[in-house]
Design an enzyme around this catalytic site. Structure first.
Site, PDB file in Angstrom:
ATOM      1  N   HIS A   1      30.014   1.861  11.841  1.00 11.49           N
ATOM      2  CA  HIS A   1      31.327   2.474  12.068  1.00 11.49           C
ATOM      3  C   HIS A   1      32.079   2.660  10.751  1.00 11.49           C
ATOM      4  CE1 HIS A   1      30.973   2.494  16.345  1.00 11.49           C
ATOM      5  NE2 HIS A   1      30.944   1.172  16.464  1.00 11.49           N
TER       6      HIS A   1
ATOM      7  N   GLU B   1      28.412  -2.639  13.352  1.00 10.40           N
ATOM      8  CA  GLU B   1      29.827  -2.513  12.999  1.00 10.40           C
ATOM      9  C   GLU B   1      29.987  -1.849  11.633  1.00 10.40           C
ATOM     10  OE1 GLU B   1      31.950  -2.803  15.197  1.00 10.40           O
ATOM     11  OE2 GLU B   1      30.694  -3.841  16.669  1.00 10.40           O
TER      12      GLU B   1
END
Length: 232
Positions: A105, A102
């Site tokens: 990202h 994550e």
């Protein structure tokens, strides 16, 4: 000829649905397994995420906890890395892999990674089309002989969601690559646990591949209905 093609696409669709179920079951099984293996570094998912952000010079992204299981995601609008409660609080291979992914990202966002930017541009279009596309497709199939343009409009809208699914693939794969490189370079994972982190993220990537193929198969199915109706 049309019926033969339709039968073929139904077979493909059922095959993809089965593959999706198998991939989902495998993903849950592997994450359960790797959630029980501790990190040598002893860091929780939250600590892994915060360290990865700092190491990449990102200080305006907040790491938060979100309810649920496998609900982890990065919100570019709010600039938050949202980790599910098991990932946020746990010291495990699975937690580290998900948290780093994550954050991958967030790094893409900070570096203006082109596929992520393109996907973000499509979000409003996909959000709009997803609310109405099924009704337009249904109406288009019912009115295929008298008003084929309605089904064509539905196909165009659905094609946007299919395009979104395929653009998502490089975004997810690149985020996992960034995560794995960082985990290895910082020593958070060792020779053994690095392979386990790779296995966990590879299983997660398969879900996006199957989803993209499923969307493509569905799109082709509607195209075949449209072409068949035009011939009739």
């Amino acid at each position: 000829m049309v019926m033969t093609s339709m039968n073929l696409y139904w077979i493909i669709f059922i095959g993809i649905a089965l593959a999706s179920w198998l991939v989902s079951a495998s993903l849950k099984s592997k994450f359960k397994k790797y959630s029980q293996i501790r990190l040598p570094a002893g860091l929780t998912g939250r600590e892994v995420a915060e360290q990865m952000l700092r190491d990449n010079g990102i200080y305006d992204v907040k790491v938060t906890s979100t309810p649920g299981h496998l609900t982890d995601h990065y919100n570019p609008a709010a600039k938050t890395v949202n980790l599910s409660e098991p990932v946020y609080m746990t010291n495990s291979i699975a937690a580290a892999a998900v948290a780093a992914h994550e954050c991958g990202h967030a790094i893409q966002h900070a570096k203006a990674y082109a596929p992520l930017q393109l996907r973000s541009m499509l979000v409003p279009v996909v959000s709009f089309s997803s609310n109405i596309v099924q009704w337009i497709l249904l109406g288009g199939m019912l009115l295929i002989n008298s008003f084929p343009q309605l089904l064509l409009a539905g196909i165009v809208l659905f094609a946007c969601t299919t395009l979104f699914s395929f653009i998502t693939l490089p975004v997810e794969i690149n985020a996992s690559h960034r995560a794995l490189v960082w985990l290895r370079s910082t020593g958070i994972t060792n020779m053994q646990t690095q392979g386990q982190a790779e296995d966990a993220l590879r299983s997660a990537a398969y879900t996006y591949v199957v989803a993209a193929l499923g969307s493509l198969a569905t799109l082709l199915y509607y195209v075949m209905i449209f072409l068949g109706g035009r011939r009739n």
